[in-house]
Write a protein that holds these residues in place. Sequence first.
Motif, PDB file in Angstrom:
ATOM      1  N   LEU A   1       0.776  -1.251   0.257  1.00  0.00           N
ATOM      2  CA  LEU A   1       0.087   0.031   0.017  1.00  0.00           C
ATOM      3  C   LEU A   1       0.916   1.290   0.056  1.00  0.00           C
ATOM      4  O   LEU A   1       0.570   2.174  -0.676  1.00  0.00           O
ATOM      5  CB  LEU A   1      -0.746  -0.010   1.325  1.00  0.00           C
ATOM      6  N   TRP A   2       1.949   1.317   0.850  1.00  0.00           N
ATOM      7  CA  TRP A   2       2.771   2.365   0.869  1.00  0.00           C
ATOM      8  C   TRP A   2       3.527   2.639  -0.569  1.00  0.00           C
ATOM      9  O   TRP A   2       3.598   3.640  -1.015  1.00  0.00           O
ATOM     10  CB  TRP A   2       3.780   2.184   1.779  1.00  0.00           C
ATOM     11  N   TYR A   3       3.869   1.364  -1.292  1.00  0.00           N
ATOM     12  CA  TYR A   3       4.415   1.706  -2.402  1.00  0.00           C
ATOM     13  C   TYR A   3       3.571   2.226  -3.544  1.00  0.00           C
ATOM     14  O   TYR A   3       3.969   2.866  -4.333  1.00  0.00           O
ATOM     15  CB  TYR A   3       5.005   0.134  -2.902  1.00  0.00           C
ATOM     16  N   GLN A   4       2.140   1.800  -3.435  1.00  0.00           N
ATOM     17  CA  GLN A   4       1.366   2.389  -4.307  1.00  0.00           C
ATOM     18  C   GLN A   4       1.144   3.823  -3.874  1.00  0.00           C
ATOM     19  O   GLN A   4       1.130   4.737  -4.895  1.00  0.00           O
ATOM     20  CB  GLN A   4      -0.203   1.558  -4.089  1.00  0.00           C
ATOM     21  N   ALA A   5       1.059   4.124  -2.666  1.00  0.00           N
ATOM     22  CA  ALA A   5       0.528   5.602  -2.369  1.00  0.00           C
ATOM     23  C   ALA A   5       1.686   6.478  -2.751  1.00  0.00           C
ATOM     24  O   ALA A   5       1.528   7.845  -3.122  1.00  0.00           O
ATOM     25  CB  ALA A   5       0.219   5.646  -0.902  1.00  0.00           C
ATOM     26  N   SER A   6       3.043   5.972  -2.466  1.00  0.00           N
ATOM     27  CA  SER A   6       4.134   6.833  -3.008  1.00  0.00           C
ATOM     28  C   SER A   6       4.232   7.064  -4.390  1.00  0.00           C
ATOM     29  O   SER A   6       5.058   7.991  -4.822  1.00  0.00           O
ATOM     30  CB  SER A   6       5.401   6.442  -2.513  1.00  0.00           C
ATOM     31  N   GLY A   7       3.779   6.405  -5.328  1.00  0.00           N
ATOM     32  CA  GLY A   7       3.737   6.659  -6.555  1.00  0.00           C
ATOM     33  C   GLY A   7       4.737   5.802  -7.384  1.00  0.00           C
ATOM     34  O   GLY A   7       4.966   5.845  -8.645  1.00  0.00           O
ATOM     35  N   ARG A   8       5.493   5.257  -6.763  1.00  0.00           N
ATOM     36  CA  ARG A   8       6.450   4.300  -7.133  1.00  0.00           C
ATOM     37  C   ARG A   8       6.020   3.336  -8.026  1.00  0.00           C
ATOM     38  O   ARG A   8       6.725   2.862  -9.131  1.00  0.00           O
ATOM     39  CB  ARG A   8       7.516   3.827  -6.124  1.00  0.00           C
ATOM     40  N   LEU A   9       4.823   2.469  -7.720  1.00  0.00           N
ATOM     41  CA  LEU A   9       4.361   1.271  -8.405  1.00  0.00           C
ATOM     42  C   LEU A   9       3.705   2.022  -9.875  1.00  0.00           C
ATOM     43  O   LEU A   9       4.111   1.108 -10.928  1.00  0.00           O
ATOM     44  CB  LEU A   9       3.185   0.916  -7.629  1.00  0.00           C
ATOM     45  N   VAL A  10       3.172   3.150 -10.001  1.00  0.00           N
ATOM     46  CA  VAL A  10       2.896   3.638 -11.093  1.00  0.00           C
ATOM     47  C   VAL A  10       4.024   4.032 -12.355  1.00  0.00           C
ATOM     48  O   VAL A  10       3.959   3.410 -13.421  1.00  0.00           O
ATOM     49  CB  VAL A  10       2.147   4.756 -11.211  1.00  0.00           C
ATOM     50  N   GLU A  11       5.048   4.483 -11.686  1.00  0.00           N
ATOM     51  CA  GLU A  11       6.530   4.900 -12.189  1.00  0.00           C
ATOM     52  C   GLU A  11       6.931   3.434 -12.835  1.00  0.00           C
ATOM     53  O   GLU A  11       7.190   3.443 -13.998  1.00  0.00           O
ATOM     54  CB  GLU A  11       7.439   5.339 -11.424  1.00  0.00           C
ATOM     55  N   ARG A  12       6.966   2.518 -12.076  1.00  0.00           N
ATOM     56  CA  ARG A  12       7.528   1.297 -12.435  1.00  0.00           C
ATOM     57  C   ARG A  12       6.657   0.543 -13.607  1.00  0.00           C
ATOM     58  O   ARG A  12       7.253   0.096 -14.435  1.00  0.00           O
ATOM     59  CB  ARG A  12       7.640   0.190 -11.166  1.00  0.00           C
ATOM     60  N   VAL A  13       5.327   0.593 -13.523  1.00  0.00           N
ATOM     61  CA  VAL A  13       4.679   0.114 -14.283  1.00  0.00           C
ATOM     62  C   VAL A  13       4.646   0.869 -15.723  1.00  0.00           C
ATOM     63  O   VAL A  13       4.886   0.175 -16.586  1.00  0.00           O
ATOM     64  CB  VAL A  13       3.117   0.059 -14.107  1.00  0.00           C
TER      65      VAL A  13
ATOM     66  N   ALA B   1       7.192   2.323 -16.721  1.00  0.00           N
ATOM     67  CA  ALA B   1       8.643   2.333 -17.070  1.00  0.00           C
ATOM     68  C   ALA B   1       8.701   0.895 -17.922  1.00  0.00           C
ATOM     69  O   ALA B   1       9.200   0.580 -19.037  1.00  0.00           O
ATOM     70  CB  ALA B   1       9.580   2.123 -16.140  1.00  0.00           C
ATOM     71  N   SER B   2       7.995  -0.109 -17.455  1.00  0.00           N
ATOM     72  CA  SER B   2       8.102  -1.332 -18.072  1.00  0.00           C
ATOM     73  C   SER B   2       7.365  -1.505 -19.354  1.00  0.00           C
ATOM     74  O   SER B   2       7.637  -1.968 -20.333  1.00  0.00           O
ATOM     75  CB  SER B   2       7.388  -2.648 -16.985  1.00  0.00           C
ATOM     76  N   VAL B   3       6.002  -0.734 -19.347  1.00  0.00           N
ATOM     77  CA  VAL B   3       5.252  -0.603 -20.641  1.00  0.00           C
ATOM     78  C   VAL B   3       6.216   0.023 -21.659  1.00  0.00           C
ATOM     79  O   VAL B   3       6.107  -0.122 -22.886  1.00  0.00           O
ATOM     80  CB  VAL B   3       4.189   0.151 -20.280  1.00  0.00           C
ATOM     81  N   GLU B   4       6.827   1.039 -21.294  1.00  0.00           N
ATOM     82  CA  GLU B   4       7.743   1.914 -22.385  1.00  0.00           C
ATOM     83  C   GLU B   4       8.686   1.157 -22.714  1.00  0.00           C
ATOM     84  O   GLU B   4       8.923   1.091 -23.776  1.00  0.00           O
ATOM     85  CB  GLU B   4       8.224   3.162 -21.554  1.00  0.00           C
ATOM     86  N   GLN B   5       9.369   0.338 -21.863  1.00  0.00           N
ATOM     87  CA  GLN B   5      10.571  -0.577 -22.376  1.00  0.00           C
ATOM     88  C   GLN B   5       9.978  -1.711 -23.385  1.00  0.00           C
ATOM     89  O   GLN B   5      10.530  -1.882 -24.221  1.00  0.00           O
ATOM     90  CB  GLN B   5      11.230  -1.461 -21.009  1.00  0.00           C
ATOM     91  N   ARG B   6       8.673  -2.256 -22.955  1.00  0.00           N
ATOM     92  CA  ARG B   6       8.229  -3.110 -23.857  1.00  0.00           C
ATOM     93  C   ARG B   6       7.878  -2.582 -25.216  1.00  0.00           C
ATOM     94  O   ARG B   6       8.205  -3.167 -26.134  1.00  0.00           O
ATOM     95  CB  ARG B   6       6.828  -3.750 -23.318  1.00  0.00           C
ATOM     96  N   ALA B   7       7.438  -1.499 -25.183  1.00  0.00           N
ATOM     97  CA  ALA B   7       7.103  -0.662 -26.671  1.00  0.00           C
ATOM     98  C   ALA B   7       8.254  -0.656 -27.410  1.00  0.00           C
ATOM     99  O   ALA B   7       8.266  -0.756 -28.365  1.00  0.00           O
ATOM    100  CB  ALA B   7       6.136   0.572 -26.230  1.00  0.00           C
ATOM    101  N   ARG B   8       9.353  -0.146 -26.575  1.00  0.00           N
ATOM    102  CA  ARG B   8      10.671   0.151 -27.596  1.00  0.00           C
ATOM    103  C   ARG B   8      11.177  -1.149 -28.046  1.00  0.00           C
ATOM    104  O   ARG B   8      11.451  -1.441 -29.120  1.00  0.00           O
ATOM    105  CB  ARG B   8      11.628   0.592 -26.383  1.00  0.00           C
ATOM    106  N   VAL B   9      11.055  -2.473 -27.232  1.00  0.00           N
ATOM    107  CA  VAL B   9      11.496  -3.641 -27.822  1.00  0.00           C
ATOM    108  C   VAL B   9      10.499  -4.041 -28.760  1.00  0.00           C
ATOM    109  O   VAL B   9      11.039  -4.522 -29.863  1.00  0.00           O
ATOM    110  CB  VAL B   9      11.415  -4.752 -26.756  1.00  0.00           C
ATOM    111  N   ASP B  10       9.204  -3.857 -28.608  1.00  0.00           N
ATOM    112  CA  ASP B  10       8.200  -4.043 -29.882  1.00  0.00           C
ATOM    113  C   ASP B  10       8.380  -3.317 -31.209  1.00  0.00           C
ATOM    114  O   ASP B  10       8.364  -3.776 -32.183  1.00  0.00           O
ATOM    115  CB  ASP B  10       6.819  -3.966 -29.377  1.00  0.00           C
ATOM    116  N   GLU B  11       8.790  -2.035 -30.826  1.00  0.00           N
ATOM    117  CA  GLU B  11       9.144  -1.131 -32.138  1.00  0.00           C
ATOM    118  C   GLU B  11      10.335  -1.541 -32.804  1.00  0.00           C
ATOM    119  O   GLU B  11      10.294  -1.728 -34.126  1.00  0.00           O
ATOM    120  CB  GLU B  11       9.184   0.324 -31.627  1.00  0.00           C
ATOM    121  N   ARG B  12      11.577  -1.987 -32.071  1.00  0.00           N
ATOM    122  CA  ARG B  12      12.638  -2.445 -32.691  1.00  0.00           C
ATOM    123  C   ARG B  12      12.308  -3.710 -33.420  1.00  0.00           C
ATOM    124  O   ARG B  12      12.798  -3.940 -34.577  1.00  0.00           O
ATOM    125  CB  ARG B  12      13.603  -2.585 -31.626  1.00  0.00           C
TER     126      ARG B  12
END
Length: 195
Positions: free
Chosen positions: A46-58, A60-71
């Motif tokens: 819950l603290w991880y979610q409230a601090s916004g770190r969970l959203v940032e991590r999600v 970042a992983s979506v953007e990384q996956r999009a870069r891999v898919d684009e390549r």
Amino acid sequence: MNRERLVAALAATFAGLAVLLTLVAVVAEPVALFVAAPFAVVAYLLWYQASGRLVERVYASVEQRARVDERTRQRRTARGRAEADGGRGGFGAGPRRTGQTRRETAGGRQARERQAGGRRAGGGRRQRGRQRRAPRTDTGPSTAEAYSILDLDPSADQSAVRSAYRERVKETHPDRGGNEEEFKRVTAAYERLSE
């Protein structure tokens, strides 16, 4: 009450329960430690979610996956273009030999040389050295346009032309995410200046 405050309040509540159960486990009953552990895990999540770190991590992983898919998509597109071109490779790669052995390729080359033997100067022997090119008949860029495309002065020597061409090709090559039309323009300009 906004969502972040609510999640932070829940995290604090679960953390307080985890601490209380840990104290009970130390003082009286060690079994309470097994109950305290899930409360501590929930409090952390819950603290991880409230601090916004969970959203940032999600994100970042979506953007990384999009870069891999684009390549991957670019590689597939380049491979599809190469297959549509009759199996020719990329810049300077020459034709690809799929499904042929060296012997079959060499045999085909020898047969072509025998057929062309009467037409060659010197009775079919290969001439050593550089062969002369036929004059250009296509409508590529003029010499002034070629210097402009490669960002060079008209007084540049061949080594400057070559290095400018290599730099521009790195920027515009389709396999590196560049524009295919611009790559063709740069190549045509280099061919014009290297005549």
